[in-house]
Design a protein around this motif. Structure first.
Motif, mmCIF file in Angstrom:
data_model
loop_
_atom_site.group_PDB
_atom_site.id
_atom_site.type_symbol
_atom_site.label_atom_id
_atom_site.label_comp_id
_atom_site.label_asym_id
_atom_site.label_seq_id
_atom_site.Cartn_x
_atom_site.Cartn_y
_atom_site.Cartn_z
ATOM 1 N N GLN A 86 62.821 50.332 72.369
ATOM 2 C CA GLN A 86 61.532 50.036 72.264
ATOM 3 C C GLN A 86 61.187 48.481 72.315
ATOM 4 O OE1 GLN A 86 60.294 51.551 68.447
ATOM 5 N NE2 GLN A 86 60.506 53.900 68.869
ATOM 6 N N ALA A 87 61.895 47.703 71.829
ATOM 7 C CA ALA A 87 61.717 46.305 72.028
ATOM 8 C C ALA A 87 61.811 46.144 73.697
ATOM 9 C CB ALA A 87 62.878 45.510 71.286
ATOM 10 N N LYS A 88 62.838 46.458 74.270
ATOM 11 C CA LYS A 88 63.027 46.394 75.481
ATOM 12 C C LYS A 88 61.698 46.860 76.487
ATOM 13 C CE LYS A 88 67.932 45.946 76.292
ATOM 14 N NZ LYS A 88 69.122 46.487 77.147
ATOM 15 N N ASP A 89 61.553 48.051 76.133
ATOM 16 C CA ASP A 89 60.423 48.691 76.753
ATOM 17 C C ASP A 89 58.697 47.834 76.490
ATOM 18 O OD1 ASP A 89 61.872 50.677 77.560
ATOM 19 O OD2 ASP A 89 61.207 52.013 76.103
ATOM 20 N N VAL A 90 58.860 47.214 75.232
ATOM 21 C CA VAL A 90 57.612 46.701 75.080
ATOM 22 C C VAL A 90 57.390 45.475 75.874
ATOM 23 C CG1 VAL A 90 56.132 45.357 73.246
ATOM 24 C CG2 VAL A 90 56.972 47.807 72.638
ATOM 25 N N GLY A 91 58.503 44.683 75.783
ATOM 26 C CA GLY A 91 58.897 43.401 76.542
ATOM 27 C C GLY A 91 58.471 43.659 78.109
ATOM 28 N N SER A 92 59.046 44.666 78.620
ATOM 29 C CA SER A 92 58.749 45.235 80.042
ATOM 30 C C SER A 92 57.084 45.537 80.154
ATOM 31 C CB SER A 92 59.786 46.072 80.598
ATOM 32 O OG SER A 92 60.900 45.883 80.567
ATOM 33 N N GLY A 93 56.669 46.293 79.352
ATOM 34 C CA GLY A 93 55.459 46.598 79.300
ATOM 35 C C GLY A 93 54.326 45.549 79.471
ATOM 36 N N ALA A 94 54.746 44.369 78.487
ATOM 37 C CA ALA A 94 53.821 43.173 78.596
ATOM 38 C C ALA A 94 54.052 42.594 80.008
ATOM 39 C CB ALA A 94 54.390 42.037 77.639
ATOM 40 N N VAL A 95 54.919 42.435 80.568
ATOM 41 C CA VAL A 95 55.278 41.996 81.861
ATOM 42 C C VAL A 95 54.180 43.013 82.804
ATOM 43 C CG1 VAL A 95 56.771 41.643 83.944
ATOM 44 C CG2 VAL A 95 57.355 41.170 81.625
ATOM 45 N N LEU A 96 54.151 43.964 82.651
ATOM 46 C CA LEU A 96 53.536 45.136 83.731
ATOM 47 C C LEU A 96 52.111 44.915 83.430
ATOM 48 C CD1 LEU A 96 53.534 47.267 85.761
ATOM 49 C CD2 LEU A 96 53.688 48.947 84.203
ATOM 50 N N VAL A 97 51.658 44.703 82.135
ATOM 51 C CA VAL A 97 50.350 44.730 82.141
ATOM 52 C C VAL A 97 49.725 43.227 82.788
ATOM 53 C CG1 VAL A 97 48.493 44.007 80.155
ATOM 54 C CG2 VAL A 97 49.953 45.882 79.940
ATOM 55 N N PHE A 98 50.382 42.231 82.501
ATOM 56 C CA PHE A 98 49.874 41.047 83.121
ATOM 57 C C PHE A 98 50.431 41.028 84.592
ATOM 58 C CE2 PHE A 98 49.987 36.495 84.041
ATOM 59 C CZ PHE A 98 49.203 35.954 83.104
ATOM 60 N N ALA A 99 51.108 41.608 85.128
ATOM 61 C CA ALA A 99 51.105 41.887 86.574
ATOM 62 C C ALA A 99 49.862 42.328 87.253
ATOM 63 C CB ALA A 99 52.541 42.624 86.980
ATOM 64 N N ILE A 100 49.514 43.487 86.404
ATOM 65 C CA ILE A 100 48.564 44.439 86.904
ATOM 66 C C ILE A 100 47.225 43.473 86.984
ATOM 67 C CG2 ILE A 100 46.934 46.398 86.550
ATOM 68 C CD1 ILE A 100 49.481 47.845 85.706
ATOM 69 N N ILE A 101 46.761 42.914 85.642
ATOM 70 C CA ILE A 101 45.849 41.977 85.560
ATOM 71 C C ILE A 101 45.702 40.943 86.595
ATOM 72 C CG2 ILE A 101 44.429 40.507 83.968
ATOM 73 C CD1 ILE A 101 44.061 43.614 83.416
ATOM 74 N N SER A 102 46.833 40.281 87.099
ATOM 75 C CA SER A 102 47.065 39.126 87.677
ATOM 76 C C SER A 102 46.631 39.675 89.228
ATOM 77 C CB SER A 102 48.611 38.847 87.660
ATOM 78 O OG SER A 102 48.840 38.243 86.677
ATOM 79 N N ALA A 103 47.289 40.898 89.544
ATOM 80 C CA ALA A 103 46.874 41.524 90.924
ATOM 81 C C ALA A 103 45.171 41.803 90.858
ATOM 82 C CB ALA A 103 47.534 42.613 91.082
#
Length: 115
Positions: A86-103
């Motif tokens: 879960q810790a790894k997934d949440v960290g990856s999820g944070a990156v994904l959210v920021f990447a989508i918003i950045s795009a």
């Protein structure tokens, strides 16, 4: 004062390590280069450049934090544990959210200039 400057050395070491060893960090850096070229070719305003630079910094920083989380989890346990995953997934999820918003923000900035 020496310890203060040594902290910069360690920070630079972490950045270089991330750039050399992390696939996603390389991908984000290549994207950063392409966006910079596109920005130079389209003549972004100062405000647009500030937004783009904030997005660059946020994306690279989040990617490095995600890598740090993954390393700490791997250091603490080699066993498969739901909380570690879960810790790894949440960290990856944070990156994904920021990447989508950045795009999305990138499209808001660039699409009107291209069409």
């Amino acid at each position: 004062m020496r310890a203060f400057f040594k902290a910069f050395h360690y920070a630079a070491k972490g950045i270089v390590h991330s750039l050399r060893s992390e696939r996603n960090m390389k991908f984000h850096t290549i994207a950063l280069i392409f966006v910079t070229i596109a920005g130079l070719l389209t003549g972004l305003s100062i405000t647009e450049w500030m937004i783009i630079l904030i997005l660059f910094g946020g994306m690279l920083s989040l990617e490095m934090l995600n890598t740090a989380i993954e390393r700490v989890v791997d250091l603490v346990t080699t066993d498969h544990h739901p909380l570690a995953g879960q810790a790894k997934d949440v960290g990856s999820g944070a990156v994904l959210v920021f990447a989508i918003i950045s795009a999305v923000i990138g499209l808001i900035i660039f699409l009107p200039k291209w069409f």
